[in-house]
Design an enzyme around this catalytic site. Structure first.
Site, PDB file in Angstrom:
ATOM      1  N   GLY A  51       2.054  10.830  17.857  1.00 60.34           N
ATOM      2  CA  GLY A  51       3.230  11.701  17.783  1.00 60.34           C
ATOM      3  C   GLY A  51       3.742  11.908  16.367  1.00 60.34           C
ATOM      4  O   GLY A  51       2.959  12.106  15.421  1.00 60.34           O
ATOM      5  N   TYR A  52       5.051  11.827  16.216  1.00 61.42           N
ATOM      6  CA  TYR A  52       5.672  12.097  14.921  1.00 61.42           C
ATOM      7  C   TYR A  52       5.325  11.063  13.849  1.00 61.42           C
ATOM      8  O   TYR A  52       5.273  11.381  12.666  1.00 61.42           O
ATOM      9  CB  TYR A  52       7.196  12.195  15.081  1.00 61.42           C
ATOM     10  CG  TYR A  52       7.645  13.589  15.438  1.00 61.42           C
ATOM     11  CD1 TYR A  52       7.037  14.703  14.858  1.00 61.42           C
ATOM     12  CD2 TYR A  52       8.672  13.807  16.349  1.00 61.42           C
ATOM     13  CE1 TYR A  52       7.444  15.981  15.173  1.00 61.42           C
ATOM     14  CE2 TYR A  52       9.082  15.092  16.670  1.00 61.42           C
ATOM     15  CZ  TYR A  52       8.463  16.175  16.072  1.00 61.42           C
ATOM     16  OH  TYR A  52       8.861  17.443  16.376  1.00 61.42           O
ATOM     17  N   PHE A  73       2.096  -0.392  18.643  1.00 60.65           N
ATOM     18  CA  PHE A  73       1.822  -1.248  19.801  1.00 60.65           C
ATOM     19  C   PHE A  73       0.828  -0.492  20.679  1.00 60.65           C
ATOM     20  O   PHE A  73       1.199   0.456  21.360  1.00 60.65           O
ATOM     21  CB  PHE A  73       3.131  -1.472  20.551  1.00 60.65           C
ATOM     22  CG  PHE A  73       3.088  -2.620  21.496  1.00 60.65           C
ATOM     23  CD1 PHE A  73       3.200  -3.909  21.024  1.00 60.65           C
ATOM     24  CD2 PHE A  73       2.937  -2.421  22.859  1.00 60.65           C
ATOM     25  CE1 PHE A  73       3.160  -4.990  21.889  1.00 60.65           C
ATOM     26  CE2 PHE A  73       2.899  -3.503  23.734  1.00 60.65           C
ATOM     27  CZ  PHE A  73       3.016  -4.790  23.242  1.00 60.65           C
ATOM     28  N   GLU A  74      -0.426  -0.866  20.617  1.00 61.02           N
ATOM     29  CA  GLU A  74      -1.461  -0.091  21.296  1.00 61.02           C
ATOM     30  C   GLU A  74      -2.440  -1.022  21.986  1.00 61.02           C
ATOM     31  O   GLU A  74      -2.569  -2.174  21.600  1.00 61.02           O
ATOM     32  CB  GLU A  74      -2.224   0.768  20.276  1.00 61.02           C
ATOM     33  CG  GLU A  74      -1.358   1.797  19.560  1.00 61.02           C
ATOM     34  CD  GLU A  74      -0.825   2.890  20.491  1.00 61.02           C
ATOM     35  OE1 GLU A  74      -1.379   3.055  21.598  1.00 61.02           O
ATOM     36  OE2 GLU A  74       0.147   3.566  20.114  1.00 61.02           O
ATOM     37  N   ASP A 110       4.287  -6.170  18.182  1.00 58.20           N
ATOM     38  CA  ASP A 110       5.604  -5.736  18.631  1.00 58.20           C
ATOM     39  C   ASP A 110       6.541  -5.601  17.433  1.00 58.20           C
ATOM     40  O   ASP A 110       6.960  -6.609  16.842  1.00 58.20           O
ATOM     41  CB  ASP A 110       6.146  -6.757  19.643  1.00 58.20           C
ATOM     42  CG  ASP A 110       7.474  -6.311  20.230  1.00 58.20           C
ATOM     43  OD1 ASP A 110       7.900  -5.167  19.934  1.00 58.20           O
ATOM     44  OD2 ASP A 110       8.092  -7.098  20.977  1.00 58.20           O
ATOM     45  N   ALA A 139       9.025   4.890  19.716  1.00 56.77           N
ATOM     46  CA  ALA A 139       9.516   5.333  21.027  1.00 56.77           C
ATOM     47  C   ALA A 139       9.005   4.332  22.044  1.00 56.77           C
ATOM     48  O   ALA A 139       7.803   4.126  22.161  1.00 56.77           O
ATOM     49  CB  ALA A 139       9.003   6.730  21.356  1.00 56.77           C
ATOM     50  N   TYR A 224      16.754  13.620  18.307  1.00 54.01           N
ATOM     51  CA  TYR A 224      16.625  14.919  18.972  1.00 54.01           C
ATOM     52  C   TYR A 224      18.009  15.360  19.418  1.00 54.01           C
ATOM     53  O   TYR A 224      18.774  14.565  19.968  1.00 54.01           O
ATOM     54  CB  TYR A 224      15.668  14.827  20.183  1.00 54.01           C
ATOM     55  CG  TYR A 224      15.458  16.186  20.821  1.00 54.01           C
ATOM     56  CD1 TYR A 224      14.793  17.192  20.119  1.00 54.01           C
ATOM     57  CD2 TYR A 224      15.974  16.486  22.075  1.00 54.01           C
ATOM     58  CE1 TYR A 224      14.632  18.457  20.660  1.00 54.01           C
ATOM     59  CE2 TYR A 224      15.812  17.743  22.629  1.00 54.01           C
ATOM     60  CZ  TYR A 224      15.144  18.725  21.915  1.00 54.01           C
ATOM     61  OH  TYR A 224      14.998  19.988  22.449  1.00 54.01           O
ATOM     62  N   TYR A 234      19.318  14.883  28.237  1.00 53.88           N
ATOM     63  CA  TYR A 234      19.000  14.188  26.989  1.00 53.88           C
ATOM     64  C   TYR A 234      20.256  13.830  26.187  1.00 53.88           C
ATOM     65  O   TYR A 234      20.713  12.688  26.193  1.00 53.88           O
ATOM     66  CB  TYR A 234      18.026  15.031  26.144  1.00 53.88           C
ATOM     67  CG  TYR A 234      17.358  14.199  25.078  1.00 53.88           C
ATOM     68  CD1 TYR A 234      16.060  13.729  25.239  1.00 53.88           C
ATOM     69  CD2 TYR A 234      18.044  13.820  23.921  1.00 53.88           C
ATOM     70  CE1 TYR A 234      15.462  12.923  24.274  1.00 53.88           C
ATOM     71  CE2 TYR A 234      17.459  13.029  22.960  1.00 53.88           C
ATOM     72  CZ  TYR A 234      16.169  12.585  23.135  1.00 53.88           C
ATOM     73  OH  TYR A 234      15.592  11.781  22.189  1.00 53.88           O
ATOM     74  N   VAL A 274       4.978  18.043  22.161  1.00 52.05           N
ATOM     75  CA  VAL A 274       4.255  17.279  23.184  1.00 52.05           C
ATOM     76  C   VAL A 274       3.869  15.927  22.592  1.00 52.05           C
ATOM     77  O   VAL A 274       3.150  15.871  21.592  1.00 52.05           O
ATOM     78  CB  VAL A 274       2.964  18.022  23.592  1.00 52.05           C
ATOM     79  CG1 VAL A 274       2.207  17.245  24.657  1.00 52.05           C
ATOM     80  CG2 VAL A 274       3.285  19.426  24.067  1.00 52.05           C
TER      81      VAL A 274
HETATM   82  P1  NAD Z   1       5.075   8.531  20.600  1.00 48.19           P
HETATM   83  O1  NAD Z   1       5.090   7.924  21.954  1.00 48.19           O
HETATM   84  O2  NAD Z   1       4.011   9.538  20.299  1.00 48.19           O
HETATM   85  O3  NAD Z   1       4.944   7.361  19.492  1.00 48.19           O
HETATM   86  C1  NAD Z   1       5.656   6.166  19.606  1.00 48.19           C
HETATM   87  C2  NAD Z   1       5.143   5.163  18.618  1.00 48.19           C
HETATM   88  O4  NAD Z   1       5.896   3.956  18.793  1.00 48.19           O
HETATM   89  C3  NAD Z   1       3.657   4.778  18.798  1.00 48.19           C
HETATM   90  O5  NAD Z   1       3.073   4.611  17.538  1.00 48.19           O
HETATM   91  C4  NAD Z   1       3.728   3.433  19.515  1.00 48.19           C
HETATM   92  O6  NAD Z   1       2.609   2.594  19.293  1.00 48.19           O
HETATM   93  C5  NAD Z   1       4.970   2.862  18.852  1.00 48.19           C
HETATM   94  N1  NAD Z   1       5.573   1.755  19.603  1.00 48.19           N
HETATM   95  C6  NAD Z   1       6.125   1.775  20.830  1.00 48.19           C
HETATM   96  N2  NAD Z   1       6.590   0.542  21.154  1.00 48.19           N
HETATM   97  C7  NAD Z   1       6.318  -0.257  20.097  1.00 48.19           C
HETATM   98  C8  NAD Z   1       6.549  -1.632  19.806  1.00 48.19           C
HETATM   99  N3  NAD Z   1       7.177  -2.443  20.664  1.00 48.19           N
HETATM  100  N4  NAD Z   1       6.116  -2.120  18.618  1.00 48.19           N
HETATM  101  C9  NAD Z   1       5.456  -1.325  17.718  1.00 48.19           C
HETATM  102  N5  NAD Z   1       5.235  -0.020  17.937  1.00 48.19           N
HETATM  103  C10 NAD Z   1       5.660   0.507  19.109  1.00 48.19           C
HETATM  104  O7  NAD Z   1       6.541   9.088  20.352  1.00 48.19           O
HETATM  105  P2  NAD Z   1       7.154  10.338  19.544  1.00 48.19           P
HETATM  106  O8  NAD Z   1       7.457  11.412  20.517  1.00 48.19           O
HETATM  107  O9  NAD Z   1       6.382  10.623  18.339  1.00 48.19           O
HETATM  108  O10 NAD Z   1       8.582   9.720  19.158  1.00 48.19           O
HETATM  109  C11 NAD Z   1       8.846   9.122  17.907  1.00 48.19           C
HETATM  110  C12 NAD Z   1      10.313   9.307  17.568  1.00 48.19           C
HETATM  111  O11 NAD Z   1      10.582  10.716  17.408  1.00 48.19           O
HETATM  112  C13 NAD Z   1      11.268   8.809  18.665  1.00 48.19           C
HETATM  113  O12 NAD Z   1      12.387   8.237  18.086  1.00 48.19           O
HETATM  114  C14 NAD Z   1      11.653  10.116  19.370  1.00 48.19           C
HETATM  115  O13 NAD Z   1      12.906  10.042  20.027  1.00 48.19           O
HETATM  116  C15 NAD Z   1      11.705  11.059  18.188  1.00 48.19           C
HETATM  117  N6  NAD Z   1      11.641  12.492  18.558  1.00 48.19           N
HETATM  118  C16 NAD Z   1      10.628  12.938  19.348  1.00 48.19           C
HETATM  119  C17 NAD Z   1      10.611  14.283  19.711  1.00 48.19           C
HETATM  120  C18 NAD Z   1       9.510  14.811  20.616  1.00 48.19           C
HETATM  121  O14 NAD Z   1       9.654  15.937  21.128  1.00 48.19           O
HETATM  122  N7  NAD Z   1       8.434  14.083  20.797  1.00 48.19           N
HETATM  123  C19 NAD Z   1      11.603  15.164  19.243  1.00 48.19           C
HETATM  124  C20 NAD Z   1      12.587  14.668  18.397  1.00 48.19           C
HETATM  125  C21 NAD Z   1      12.607  13.319  18.056  1.00 48.19           C
END
Ligand code: NAD
Length: 400
Positions: A51-52, A73-74, A110, A139, A224, A234, A274
């Site tokens: 993701g981001y 965390f994968e 973690d 996330a 967001y 949300y 997405v």
């Molecule tokens: P994602 O699920 O694609 O990525 C989440 C990341 O967090 C992954 O790298 C995962 O391995 C890591 N993670 C989760 N639990 C963990 C843990 N316990 N220890 C270490 N790593 C851990 O999520 P995303 O959509 O890219 O979201 C990232 C941020 O962006 C979040 O704060 C989300 O709210 C924000 N955001 C997302 C969107 C969207 O539309 N996807 C929009 C605005 C803001």
């Protein structure tokens, strides 16, 4: 083995390594084509495997030549389990990043635990000396409270009345009507604990206390905000409370970083895309599908990595920062444009459940969701046997 996608409750339980490889490579090529920019030197990304976070890592490693450290965390491949997409994204990022000649390190663990934090800080001390950017892009639905030993779960609920919404079930290709229930005070508190800003603040305070923050250091987290279509679920729900906490913690950290390092703590409101996390949120799949349709029609659609590239190039390190009255970077201004919002809402209202699958935006949304898990990626032969052991031998670093 032949790897066919298995998706349950909008969550992929497997991933295709070859597809993940191609998808990471595509992002890297796009960023290189966008050209270099002046950015940070040493970056710590918390949540950088998908993701981001991954888009940020690629933008900075290939756009501004940064060293990167990623904590995620994968799940690793084991027996018949393919390993998660994020696991393979890390592996292939490392593979392609060799050409940069810079240091790139992954920690699988973690991020909430002090032990992981300390391992990361020891590495930074040893290999980089300090960091000048910390990205918090985590996330998660759960967080272990290491003081009590309890596992705390976040809840996607409303504050007040229950509301009805819709979601696209990716597995069955159906639109499901759902009711989102009101949260109890405890559930709201738990969600803030898991998805709010306290862990981000813990990271920054620990990095500060162990003298690994560089002069001018910046830290950024992604919020967001969204509009009326997603507001009740949300922003005005439990997740919104967590994001308010994240934004509040940024203000607190900003004081520390400004005074001590001439640095800053930033919040960027990012657009709906997405991702593993977003597709899980009720209403988001339909909203994102319609939004894609509208933004593409208006020629303002950005891929996830184009979005983050623009964030760092223009708004964090460049001179075109757009902020709102609360000081939040409004990278989401294209999504939030009143015409885009109005047309997206109209589209959501005008399409009945079945017809939504006829929208190009829905096709794009589904394609992207498969693609982030390594499926439906152009040029991959999915009928071909995948030898996971060979992928491990060929690509997984020995110190992984
Ligand atoms: P994602 O699920 O694609 O990525 C989440 C990341 O967090 C992954 O790298 C995962 O391995 C890591 N993670 C989760 N639990 C963990 C843990 N316990 N220890 C270490 N790593 C851990 O999520 P995303 O959509 O890219 O979201 C990232 C941020 O962006 C979040 O704060 C989300 O709210 C924000 N955001 C997302 C969107 C969207 O539309 N996807 C929009 C605005 C803001």
């Amino acid at each position: 083995m032949i790897i066919n996608p298995t998706v349950r409750n909008n969550f992929f339980t497997n991933a295709h390594p070859e597809g993940c490889k191609r998808s990471v490579e595509k992002q890297i090529i796009d960023i290189k084509n966008l050209g270099p920019f002046k950015g940070p030197r040493n970056v710590l990304i918390i949540g950088g495997s998908s993701g981001y976070g991954l888009a940020s890592r690629i933008s900075l490693a290939f756009g501004s030549n940064a060293h990167t450290v990623n904590v995620s965390f994968e799940s690793e491949p084991r027996g018949k389990r393919t390993g998660s997409a994020g696991y393979w994204n890390n592996v292939f990022f490392q593979h392609y990043a060799k050409e940069t000649g810079n240091k790139h390190k992954d920690f699988l663990g973690d991020a909430f635990s002090v032990e992981t934090k300390q391992q990361v800080i020891d590495y930074i001390k040893r290999e980089l000396g300090s960091v000048d950017l910390i990205i918090y892009s985590l996330a998660s639905g759960v967080r272990k409270n290491y003081q009590t030993g309890e596992t705390i779960r976040s809840q996607i609920k409303t504050l007040g009345e229950s509301i009805s919404g819709k979601t696209i079930d990716v597995g069955s290709l159906e639109v499901l009507e759902l009711e989102v229930l009101p949260a109890t005070a405890q559930e709201t508190e738990d969600t803030v604990f898991v998805m709010g800003g306290s862990d981000w603040q813990d990271w920054v305070e620990l990095l500060d206390s162990q003298h690994v923050l560089a002069e001018g250091v910046k830290t950024i987290a992604y919020t967001y905000i969204g509009g009326e279509t997603t507001g009740a679920i949300y922003r005005r729900g439990t997740l919104g409370k967590a994001k308010e906490d994240l934004e509040h913690k940024a203000q607190e950290m900003n004081l520390l970083l400004q005074n001590k390092y001439n640095g800053e703590a930033l919040i960027s409101s990012s657009k709906a895309v997405v991702s593993k996390a977003s597709v899980f949120i009720p209403q988001m799949p339909i909203y994102v599908a319609c939004l894609y349709n509208v933004m593409k029609a208006h020629n303002v659609h950005e891929t996830i990595h184009e979005h983050k590239y623009r964030l760092f190039k223009d708004m964090v390190y460049g001179s075109s920062r757009l902020v709102d009255e609360q000081g939040r970077i409004r990278l989401d201004h294209l999504e939030m444009d009143p015409t885009i919002q109005k047309e997206t809402l109209n589209l959501m209202m005008s399409y009945n459940n079945k017809d939504v699958f006829k929208l190009q935006g829905t096709t794009d949304f589904l394609q992207e969701f498969y693609e982030i898990n390594g499926f439906q990626v152009e040029g991959i032969n999915y009928d071909q046997d995948v030898d996971i052991e060979q992928f491990i031998l060929d690509y997984v670093p020995t110190d992984y």
